[in-house]
Design a protein around this motif. Structure first.
Motif, PDB file in Angstrom:
ATOM      1  N   CYS A 163       0.829  -1.200   0.000  1.00 48.89           N
ATOM      2  CA  CYS A 163       0.000   0.000   0.000  1.00 48.89           C
ATOM      3  C   CYS A 163       0.864   1.250   0.000  1.00 48.89           C
ATOM      4  CB  CYS A 163      -0.983   0.000   1.165  1.00 48.89           C
ATOM      5  SG  CYS A 163      -0.296   0.537   2.736  1.00 48.89           S
ATOM      6  N   CYS A 166       2.644   2.196   3.366  1.00 52.08           N
ATOM      7  CA  CYS A 166       3.807   1.356   3.730  1.00 52.08           C
ATOM      8  C   CYS A 166       5.013   1.697   2.855  1.00 52.08           C
ATOM      9  CB  CYS A 166       3.448  -0.126   3.612  1.00 52.08           C
ATOM     10  SG  CYS A 166       2.335  -0.684   4.928  1.00 52.08           S
ATOM     11  N   CYS A 184       0.219  -0.616   8.973  1.00 47.35           N
ATOM     12  CA  CYS A 184      -0.410  -0.660   7.655  1.00 47.35           C
ATOM     13  C   CYS A 184      -1.865  -0.211   7.786  1.00 47.35           C
ATOM     14  CB  CYS A 184      -0.349  -2.066   7.057  1.00 47.35           C
ATOM     15  SG  CYS A 184      -1.186  -2.147   5.458  1.00 47.35           S
ATOM     16  N   PRO A 185      -2.228   0.896   7.124  1.00 50.02           N
ATOM     17  CA  PRO A 185      -3.609   1.386   7.221  1.00 50.02           C
ATOM     18  C   PRO A 185      -4.633   0.325   6.810  1.00 50.02           C
ATOM     19  CG  PRO A 185      -2.234   2.994   6.079  1.00 50.02           C
ATOM     20  CD  PRO A 185      -1.399   1.763   6.270  1.00 50.02           C
ATOM     21  N   CYS A 420       0.432  -6.022   1.379  1.00 47.85           N
ATOM     22  CA  CYS A 420      -0.666  -5.400   2.120  1.00 47.85           C
ATOM     23  C   CYS A 420      -1.984  -5.896   1.520  1.00 47.85           C
ATOM     24  CB  CYS A 420      -0.602  -3.882   2.020  1.00 47.85           C
ATOM     25  SG  CYS A 420       0.977  -3.199   2.569  1.00 47.85           S
TER      26      CYS A 420
END
Ligand SMILES: [Zn+2]
Length: 432
Positions: A163, A166, A184-185, A420
């Motif tokens: 992502c 990251c 990591c969102p 991700c």
């Protein structure tokens, strides 16, 4: 008539925190007009004089107020937004407040800027961190992976696997900048209990490890922002809120688990994260690469295929509120049925405004507030609010394109990229 904040003693306003352009105070006095409110003031560079308004020229309301009332409230239910209104102020009052606040501000901020005492208006907002209880501010950032449709052969394998956040954290770390490396969102946005817990644990560890200098997590107890360290004593105010009183000297793991357990149910239940991710994703439907391609197609000088078109966004005017309002109407009525696989150059402006709004949603924060109740079954009242949804500037489009290229190029050379996982669109709710 707007309220006048100069009717209160400056000593009734307690310094909370500040960002790049504004500084926030919490009301601790007894006036019914101001109880439960926070005051947001604009700052100005130390090298510049205060903003001046000629006689008879009225200062307009802060753009963030109009942007929220006319744009954001059409996209996010008001129950998830702070109350924002314009208040009057004056120079003498602001200077007095600045004087009493100076020593509480961080040294690096003090060296850079100060309260702009030339302003005659300020923003009064719901105070989301003061009063009894505690509150957590999270900057969740980008919650989606782009579709490969508009990515080049070289960027597609990189951008669809790791992502954006990251990759950006990786780049910041190589440049010795503070970064939330490891968070990591997509975990936070996933709606999956284990992954949301992992995101919270990571944010906590980064918060402690960086002594609070990475801005993806802030913790407030009764209006004061905590400055954490690995010494559990720095977390005593928080421990007093989240642990039972028998725990005299809790270790860091116990605190982290209690912190996560308090927040987890709110984050799993709220529609807010799903909504932020949906808007980020849909407003950025072409990715900056697709937007750039559409821009080139629309701006290629006729009959001169060898002359390069102007850079992305060059000469494009900042959209007015009316234009953004018109965009939102079209978005709500038609976005889901538009053919984004074959975007029309006639819709270039639509996609540029969409990208700006996407940037607002990628950069906002949420505040989870936990206030004690007298109810034994529900000892905490938990609310979640989206803040800092500000208008972004069109002249940043080209900078964003360059940054994207740099982030991806630096990440592409890694032999062991992070994977991700994007959970996709989740449930969401629009304002009624
Ligand atoms: Zn990630």
């Amino acid at each position: 008539m707007p309220l006048n904040v100069a009717s209160t003693p400056p000593a009734d306003w307690k310094y909370i925190s500040e960002g790049g352009s504004s500084i926030v105070f919490s009301y601790i006095g007894t006036s019914a007009d101001f109880i439960g409110t926070a005051l947001r003031l604009r700052k100005i560079d130390n090298r510049l004089p205060y903003t001046e308004y000629a006689d008879g020229v009225e200062e307009s309301d802060d753009p963030s107020i109009l942007f929220q009332h006319r744009i954001i409230e059409k996209l996010v239910e008001p129950q998830y937004l702070p109350r924002l209104e314009s208040v009057e102020t004056d120079r003498a009052w602001l200077e007095q407040l600045a004087k009493q606040t100076e020593e509480k501000r961080p040294a690096d901020r003090r060296a850079t800027d100060r309260i702009d005492a030339g302003r005659k208006k300020a923003v009064l907002a719901t105070d989301l961190v003061g009063g009894l209880g505690w509150a957590v501010e999270i900057k969740p950032k980008w919650g989606f992976l782009p579709t490969p449709k508009y990515l080049s052969k070289t960027t597609a394998p990189v951008k669809t696997q790791t992502c954006r956040f990251c990759m950006h954290s990786h780049m910041k770390t190589t440049e010795s900048e503070d970064a939330a490396l490891g968070y990591c969102p997509l975990d936070l946005y996933s709606g999956d209990e284990d992954r949301v817990r992992k995101a919270l644990h990571t944010l906590w560890d980064i918060w402690i490890g960086s002594s609070g200098s990475v801005n993806n997590l802030k913790v407030f107890v009764e209006g004061g922002m905590l400055k954490p360290s690995t010494l559990p004593s720095t977390l005593r105010p928080l421990a007093g809120q989240i642990l039972s009183s028998e725990d005299e000297s809790p270790d860091l793991d116990t605190l982290r688990d209690a912190f996560t357990s308090a927040l987890l149910p709110v984050l799993l239940k709220t529609p807010v994260l799903g909504l932020l991710s949906k808007y980020q994703r849909e407003f950025d439907v072409l990715d900056i690469e697709g937007l750039s391609a559409l821009w080139k197609q629309a701006n290629q000088p006729l009959g001169s295929p060898d002359v390069p078109p102007p850079v992305l966004g060059a000469g494009l005017k900042q959209p007015s509120l009316e234009e953004i309002e018109a965009f939102v109407e079209i978005y709500l009525a038609k976005h889901s049925t538009m053919d984004h696989d074959h975007p029309d150059t006639a819709n270039l402006k639509y996609y540029c405004i969409a990208y700006l709004l996407s940037a607002s949603f990628k950069d906002c924060s949420i505040i989870i507030r936990l206030q004690p109740t007298k109810d034994e079954v529900e000892p905490w009242r938990k609310t979640i609010t989206v803040i800092d949804l500000d208008v972004k500037s069109m002249d940043r489009l080209h900078k964003w394109e360059k940054l994207d290229q740099k982030i991806v190029a630096e990440y592409a050379v890694l032999t062991d990229p992070k994977r991700c996982v994007d959970q996709g669109l989740r449930e969401w709710a629009l304002p009624a």
